[in-house]
Design a protein around this motif. Sequence first.
Motif, mmCIF file in Angstrom:
data_model
loop_
_atom_site.group_PDB
_atom_site.id
_atom_site.type_symbol
_atom_site.label_atom_id
_atom_site.label_comp_id
_atom_site.label_asym_id
_atom_site.label_seq_id
_atom_site.Cartn_x
_atom_site.Cartn_y
_atom_site.Cartn_z
ATOM 1 N N GLY A 93 40.483 87.598 64.074
ATOM 2 C CA GLY A 93 40.232 88.429 65.484
ATOM 3 C C GLY A 93 40.174 86.768 66.560
ATOM 4 N N HIS A 94 39.774 85.905 66.049
ATOM 5 C CA HIS A 94 39.417 84.621 67.061
ATOM 6 C C HIS A 94 40.207 84.819 68.456
ATOM 7 N N CYS A 95 41.305 84.716 68.794
ATOM 8 C CA CYS A 95 42.364 85.431 69.743
ATOM 9 C C CYS A 95 42.129 86.229 70.767
ATOM 10 N N LEU A 107 46.442 83.463 74.188
ATOM 11 C CA LEU A 107 46.853 81.803 73.614
ATOM 12 C C LEU A 107 47.057 80.401 73.055
ATOM 13 N N HIS A 108 45.685 80.100 73.805
ATOM 14 C CA HIS A 108 44.670 79.216 73.728
ATOM 15 C C HIS A 108 44.740 78.451 72.583
ATOM 16 N N ASP A 109 44.756 79.124 71.109
ATOM 17 C CA ASP A 109 45.097 78.317 70.020
ATOM 18 C C ASP A 109 46.823 78.173 69.419
ATOM 19 N N CYS A 110 47.594 78.788 70.582
ATOM 20 C CA CYS A 110 48.965 78.999 69.563
ATOM 21 C C CYS A 110 49.908 77.804 68.760
ATOM 22 N N GLY A 127 42.958 72.880 77.478
ATOM 23 C CA GLY A 127 41.624 72.537 77.949
ATOM 24 C C GLY A 127 40.620 72.960 77.044
ATOM 25 N N HIS A 128 40.617 73.838 76.191
ATOM 26 C CA HIS A 128 39.609 74.263 75.477
ATOM 27 C C HIS A 128 38.620 74.072 74.245
ATOM 28 N N HIS A 129 39.369 72.471 74.174
ATOM 29 C CA HIS A 129 38.445 71.158 73.002
ATOM 30 C C HIS A 129 37.680 70.201 73.740
ATOM 31 N N ALA A 137 33.739 80.101 75.891
ATOM 32 C CA ALA A 137 34.205 81.247 75.028
ATOM 33 C C ALA A 137 34.743 81.343 73.693
ATOM 34 N N ASP A 138 36.102 80.248 73.895
ATOM 35 C CA ASP A 138 36.585 79.793 72.389
ATOM 36 C C ASP A 138 35.232 79.565 71.679
ATOM 37 N N ILE A 139 34.394 78.579 71.440
ATOM 38 C CA ILE A 139 32.769 77.990 71.212
ATOM 39 C C ILE A 139 31.635 79.454 70.446
HETATM 40 FE FE LIG Z 1 40.176 78.242 69.519
#
Ligand SMILES: [Fe+2]
Lengths: 603, 127
Positions: free
Chosen positions: A295-297, A338-341, A502-504, A531-533
């Motif tokens: 459910g993360h994405c 798609l940030h973790d694609c 850039g999410h990390h 948002a990711d964190i």
């Molecule tokens: Fe993520």
Amino acid sequence: MIKASNYLKPAWVRRQFELAFPLLPPGTSAALWLSGKLLAEIGGAASGLAEDTPGAQAFHLVLEQERVGTLLLSSPATQALDWGKAFAHALQGILDAEHARRSVAQETLESYREMALLQRAVTELNHSLKPAAVAASLLKEFDGRKDTAGHGAVFLRNPDSASLELIQSFGEDAAKTFARLQGSRLFAEMATREAGDIINDLPASSQWAEEATDFKALLWLPLIAHGENLGLLVLASRHADGFAAGDLKRAQTLSSVAAAALRNAQLYAAEQDMFQSFVRVIATAIDAKSPYTAGHCRRVPEIALMIAEMAHQADSGPFADFVLDEDKRNTLQIAAMLHDCGKVVTPEWVVDKATKLDHIENRIHLIATRFEVLRRDAEIALYRALAEHADGDAARRIYQERLQQLDDDFAFIEKCNLGAEFTSDEQVARIQDVARTTWRDSRGEAFPLLTENEVYNLSVQRGTLNPEERKIIEDHAVHTINMLSQISFPRSLRNVTEYAAGHHERMDGRGYPRGLKRDQLSIPARIVAIADIFEALTAPDRPYRKPGTLNWAINIMHRMKLDNHIDGELFDLFISQGVYAAYAQKHLVAGQIDDVDVARYLG
Amino acid sequence: MTEIAKIAIVDDEVHIRALLEQTLEDLDGEPEILTAANGAEGLALIERERPQLVFLDVMMPLMNGYEVCAAVRSNPDLAATTIVMLTAKGQEADRTRGLETGAHHFVTKPFDPDEILDLAREILQAS
Ligand SMILES: [Fe+2]
Ligand SMILES: [Fe+2]
């Protein structure tokens, strides 16, 4: 009615009279009337000269069987009549030629008119790629014109059900009146016709009088492009003579352009849908890959959009100038999905690595077996001592001590394996001690109790991942960039990669994969990072960990702000605008929602 | 508009004159429509008749539209004359020059009859 008075210039007729007058017998008078207008007169008796004036002679001028004018002549001499006949004949010839020229000119003007209309319509109606906007532009061509219909509506056919749906309308009570019209038999009839038409004076129609009581006249046109019937344009009037053939022609010109624009809009929407569904498929695949990120994405985009919306609404402070237009909104949503694609290429056993000894399988069981062998060895040693009549008590004590030590060591290794707590240098030394213990196989060959690789993994001080595995995990951000930069996004979505990649990263430049600093990251990219964190901290559905509470998550994020890890301004916005609370209401379970001391975090 | 309005059409192409004239006949109040077939003739006509409104072609023999426009603008007696320049399609750059010489409006040929009528009504009403 033909307006023949325009056909001849009065000055020209006057000059003609003046030139002819000397040729006529004295006492002659003449006058020329065209379309009820006196163009010229000459002679003493001319004024007041009428057809019924005694002695007056009238020569009629005719266009299309219609009497359009009269040359009047009064003369004491009969030869004046011959002149009158000749002059009237010449005038008739000029009028005929002028009438023909004018009808050609009229045709040309009509083409000019249509061309101008088309030119404008092509620009206006192709202004947007949204069906509703195209419909609105089409109606704008009819709304508020001096010969206005009063009411207008565009219905579009639902591609799935083929039923017509009201998309746009204008006029007093338009929504209601058109809804009533839509329920009528007349509307059903209009919807099936292949060509448009006009019905004037509806109340007088025996067939339709009962059907459309809101209006007295209707004009309708199917919107057809490439042979496909996309919808219906309806104009309605409260005047019985509401529409003329010219209105239908004009509507036809506009509708043909509108239909083409609508088709483009629908094709574009279909492309967008297809693209969006591809994005969803990828996001779902990543989410489905690991129970740790389920459910993360799906949830990160929601949080990201909520934050961005608040930044957009802010009219003072650091986000006063931030505008979230439609393109940016779409870009952000796709980027967040798609940030973790890049995780599609990350091996699951690394993503899911729950213990230090995980490597596809948790290898603690192998070690447990070796401990078991040592226990048996101890037991065998005991029985051997007893059989050799040694001191039974001493042998039993040695055995018990050995078992105790093995149990302690295994419990210690098992705990280290979980990686839940920091592993100190002393503990690493103890792991190495344990590893030095040997066990023998049945052929008597000795092996260390822990392999080098096991020692290496167990010695990881924080978490469960060794440096190589941490690198594999972090590489997902590189894969995300590589994958996204291969997609040829349209101009409107050209920032997807930047927002997602850039999410990390950290504001202080100590993040990965590029070590970018705050001012090298766009606001949307920083939003995705936050948002990711937040999602990762509050996800209610992680195995092996009970869900974190809201306050716990925000406390960690607050520390991240102080550490210059996440963007402090966005964190403040996130807290002060209650984004966290709105999201929590929707997605967190009851046990997670606790009171957040907002004042403390905004200090 | 108490007296009958006067409108001048100055264009070397006979069909443009005829079409404009026929279009303008639809105006209320039956304005007097005057025509001239070149720039010099046009300027003389404007100076003599002092129309409220002039449709002026750009490309004409003897005197082009800019010259006529500049001459009209430099004549204080003709301050009440509004000039609408007729430019060819694709020559929209002419507009800058037209504005400089004092034209008020621009219409591209082939013109939209409705646009001509709306413009003429608006100008005559204002004068
Ligand atoms: Fe993520
Ligand atoms: Fe990530």
